[in-house]
Design a protein around this motif. Structure first.
Motif, PDB file in Angstrom:
ATOM      1  N   TYR A 161       0.935  -1.335  -0.094  1.00  9.64           N
ATOM      2  CA  TYR A 161      -0.054   0.128  -0.077  1.00  9.64           C
ATOM      3  C   TYR A 161       0.830   1.145   0.090  1.00  9.64           C
ATOM      4  O   TYR A 161       1.957   1.277   0.674  1.00  9.64           O
ATOM      5  CB  TYR A 161      -0.742  -0.085   1.297  1.00  9.64           C
ATOM      6  CG  TYR A 161      -1.943  -0.867   1.205  1.00  9.64           C
ATOM      7  CD1 TYR A 161      -3.364  -0.558   0.568  1.00  9.64           C
ATOM      8  CD2 TYR A 161      -1.963  -2.263   1.649  1.00  9.64           C
ATOM      9  CE1 TYR A 161      -4.372  -1.516   0.238  1.00  9.64           C
ATOM     10  CE2 TYR A 161      -2.889  -3.154   1.472  1.00  9.64           C
ATOM     11  CZ  TYR A 161      -4.146  -2.728   0.973  1.00  9.64           C
ATOM     12  OH  TYR A 161      -5.163  -3.858   0.886  1.00  9.64           O
ATOM     13  N   TYR A 194      -0.680 -10.552  -0.665  1.00  4.00           N
ATOM     14  CA  TYR A 194       0.341  -9.941   0.171  1.00  4.00           C
ATOM     15  C   TYR A 194       0.161 -10.681   1.549  1.00  4.00           C
ATOM     16  O   TYR A 194      -0.570 -11.133   2.130  1.00  4.00           O
ATOM     17  CB  TYR A 194       0.413  -8.350   0.101  1.00  4.00           C
ATOM     18  CG  TYR A 194      -1.020  -7.740   0.777  1.00  4.00           C
ATOM     19  CD1 TYR A 194      -1.139  -7.589   2.426  1.00  4.00           C
ATOM     20  CD2 TYR A 194      -1.926  -7.178   0.252  1.00  4.00           C
ATOM     21  CE1 TYR A 194      -2.120  -7.168   2.988  1.00  4.00           C
ATOM     22  CE2 TYR A 194      -3.027  -6.762   0.780  1.00  4.00           C
ATOM     23  CZ  TYR A 194      -3.060  -6.624   2.028  1.00  4.00           C
ATOM     24  OH  TYR A 194      -4.182  -6.147   2.796  1.00  4.00           O
ATOM     25  N   ARG A 215      -2.733 -12.583   2.709  1.00  3.18           N
ATOM     26  CA  ARG A 215      -3.893 -12.369   2.628  1.00  3.18           C
ATOM     27  C   ARG A 215      -4.145 -12.497   0.804  1.00  3.18           C
ATOM     28  O   ARG A 215      -3.290 -12.242   0.077  1.00  3.18           O
ATOM     29  CB  ARG A 215      -4.288 -10.947   2.508  1.00  3.18           C
ATOM     30  CG  ARG A 215      -4.276 -10.306   3.989  1.00  3.18           C
ATOM     31  CD  ARG A 215      -5.272  -9.335   4.188  1.00  3.18           C
ATOM     32  NE  ARG A 215      -6.441  -9.980   4.188  1.00  3.18           N
ATOM     33  CZ  ARG A 215      -7.687  -9.243   3.942  1.00  3.18           C
ATOM     34  NH1 ARG A 215      -7.506  -8.120   3.710  1.00  3.18           N
ATOM     35  NH2 ARG A 215      -8.910  -9.965   3.607  1.00  3.18           N
ATOM     36  N   HIS A 218      -7.107  -8.851  -3.183  1.00  3.96           N
ATOM     37  CA  HIS A 218      -8.408  -8.336  -2.946  1.00  3.96           C
ATOM     38  C   HIS A 218      -8.436  -6.767  -3.226  1.00  3.96           C
ATOM     39  O   HIS A 218      -7.336  -6.080  -3.377  1.00  3.96           O
ATOM     40  CB  HIS A 218      -8.857  -8.297  -1.673  1.00  3.96           C
ATOM     41  CG  HIS A 218      -7.832  -7.913  -0.408  1.00  3.96           C
ATOM     42  ND1 HIS A 218      -6.750  -8.676   0.015  1.00  3.96           N
ATOM     43  CD2 HIS A 218      -7.808  -6.563  -0.024  1.00  3.96           C
ATOM     44  CE1 HIS A 218      -6.103  -7.930   0.763  1.00  3.96           C
ATOM     45  NE2 HIS A 218      -6.736  -6.626   0.731  1.00  3.96           N
ATOM     46  N   HIS A 220     -10.253  -3.042  -1.802  1.00  6.38           N
ATOM     47  CA  HIS A 220     -11.220  -2.575  -0.573  1.00  6.38           C
ATOM     48  C   HIS A 220     -12.291  -1.775  -1.402  1.00  6.38           C
ATOM     49  O   HIS A 220     -11.898  -0.856  -1.935  1.00  6.38           O
ATOM     50  CB  HIS A 220     -10.526  -1.968   0.389  1.00  6.38           C
ATOM     51  CG  HIS A 220      -9.401  -2.644   1.129  1.00  6.38           C
ATOM     52  ND1 HIS A 220      -9.823  -3.399   2.251  1.00  6.38           N
ATOM     53  CD2 HIS A 220      -8.057  -3.079   1.102  1.00  6.38           C
ATOM     54  CE1 HIS A 220      -8.615  -4.092   2.767  1.00  6.38           C
ATOM     55  NE2 HIS A 220      -7.996  -4.002   1.901  1.00  6.38           N
TER      56      HIS A 220
HETATM   57 FE   LIG Z   1      -5.984  -4.932   2.077  1.00 10.49          FE
END
Ligand SMILES: [Fe+2]
Length: 302
Positions: A161, A194, A215, A218, A220
């Motif tokens: 991110y 990630y 994870r 995806h 969000h």
């Molecule tokens: Fe996330």
């Protein structure tokens, strides 16, 4: 003279509850009484040793110290213990109408993402595979919700991110407003799965438990409209190696979708696309926020 209570491993619970019985706020009273009962039961069940409790206190201290305006280790802890997912499910159960299921807000939400025009990209320097994200926001009767707010955030093509690279950087985020047809569409990047941040106390816990820490891929979403319950959720890509073993328990069947190469419904012809529709339940006066988490800078102020 009132007899002095003999404190032992069993009477301590009533002693603590008696002393807290003067709490004025009824909900605070209920929550704290239950927390103390379960906490005491937990200590009795495992016959907790002083050194172990101290280790727990050291762990929680380290979790708190790791939190900054750009990092929320406590949300990560809540997520990895399954607590965030449980609270989401309880929140969904309270809705009067069925709607899109909740998923995790996670530790990477920012409340001030840029406003973008329909069809825009959510990144100015896209690397990786560009995809079109599109879908419709409807109510429970299938009617479009005009002027719904659709907020989107995702990691980059390396699964990182913006705020993990630079806490002042804003990339791969944006919010949109639907028109009368309830439709949204934009350009994004096919997400990669990630590993959650492993360089803190939560990472130590994950390693001690021999969990993989990943994870699945995806994107969000936070979607809201006047008169509707806000939904915090994410789409997950089918076929990911960790689709069945998400470290933070965000995946549920109805949120799994895939990238299509030649979808005739895609608003940008010839581009790969992900379709994801949202169904909003009507808001009620009793609704409270469904956000399990916040922008980290709203929790740790600079
Ligand atoms: Fe996330």
């Amino acid at each position: 003279m009132k007899a002095i209570r003999a404190i032992n491993e069993n009477t301590i619970t009533d002693a603590a509850l008696d002393q807290m019985s003067t709490t004025e706020d009824p909900r605070l009273k209920q929550v704290m009484e239950s927390l103390v009962r379960h906490l005491h039961d937990f200590a009795r069940e495992v016959d907790l040793k002083p050194g172990e409790w101290l280790k727990g206190i050291e762990f929680l201290t380290a979790v708190g110290k790791k939190c900054t305006p750009a990092r929320q280790e406590f949300i990560l802890l809540s997520d990895t213990l399954g607590m965030s997912s449980l609270i989401n499910s309880l929140h969904d159960k309270r809705a009067l109408e069925a709607g899109t299921k909740s998923s995790l807000l996670g530790p990477f939400y920012r409340n001030d993402s840029p406003e973008r025009q329909m069809g825009d990209s959510i990144t100015e320097n896209a690397k990786g595979k560009e995809v079109v994200l599109y879908g419709k926001v409807t109510n429970s009767a299938g009617q479009p919700v005009p002027n719904a707010s659709v907020e989107i955030w995702q990691p980059d093509d390396e699964g990182v991110y913006d705020m993990q690279r630079d806490e002042n950087k804003m990339d791969l985020r944006g919010h949109f407003r639907t028109g009368d047809d309830g439709v949204y569409y934009c350009r994004a990047v096919a997400p990669l799965g990630y590993m959650i941040p492993m360089d803190g106390p939560v990472g130590d816990m994950i390693r001690a438990q021999k969990r993989h820490g990943y994870r699945p891929a995806h994107i969000h979403f936070l979607v809201g409209g006047e008169g509707y319950r806000e939904v915090i959720t994410a789409l997950y890509l089918a076929g990911d190696d960790h689709i069945d073993s998400d470290t933070v328990f965000g995946v549920t069947e109805s949120l799994v979708t895939d990238v299509k190469e030649n979808d005739p419904g895609c608003p940008v012809k010839g581009m790969p696309s992900i379709e994801f529709n949202f169904e909003l339940a009507a808001a009620t006066a009793a609704d409270m926020s469904g956000r399990v988490g916040a922008d980290p800078k709203q929790i740790v102020k600079e």
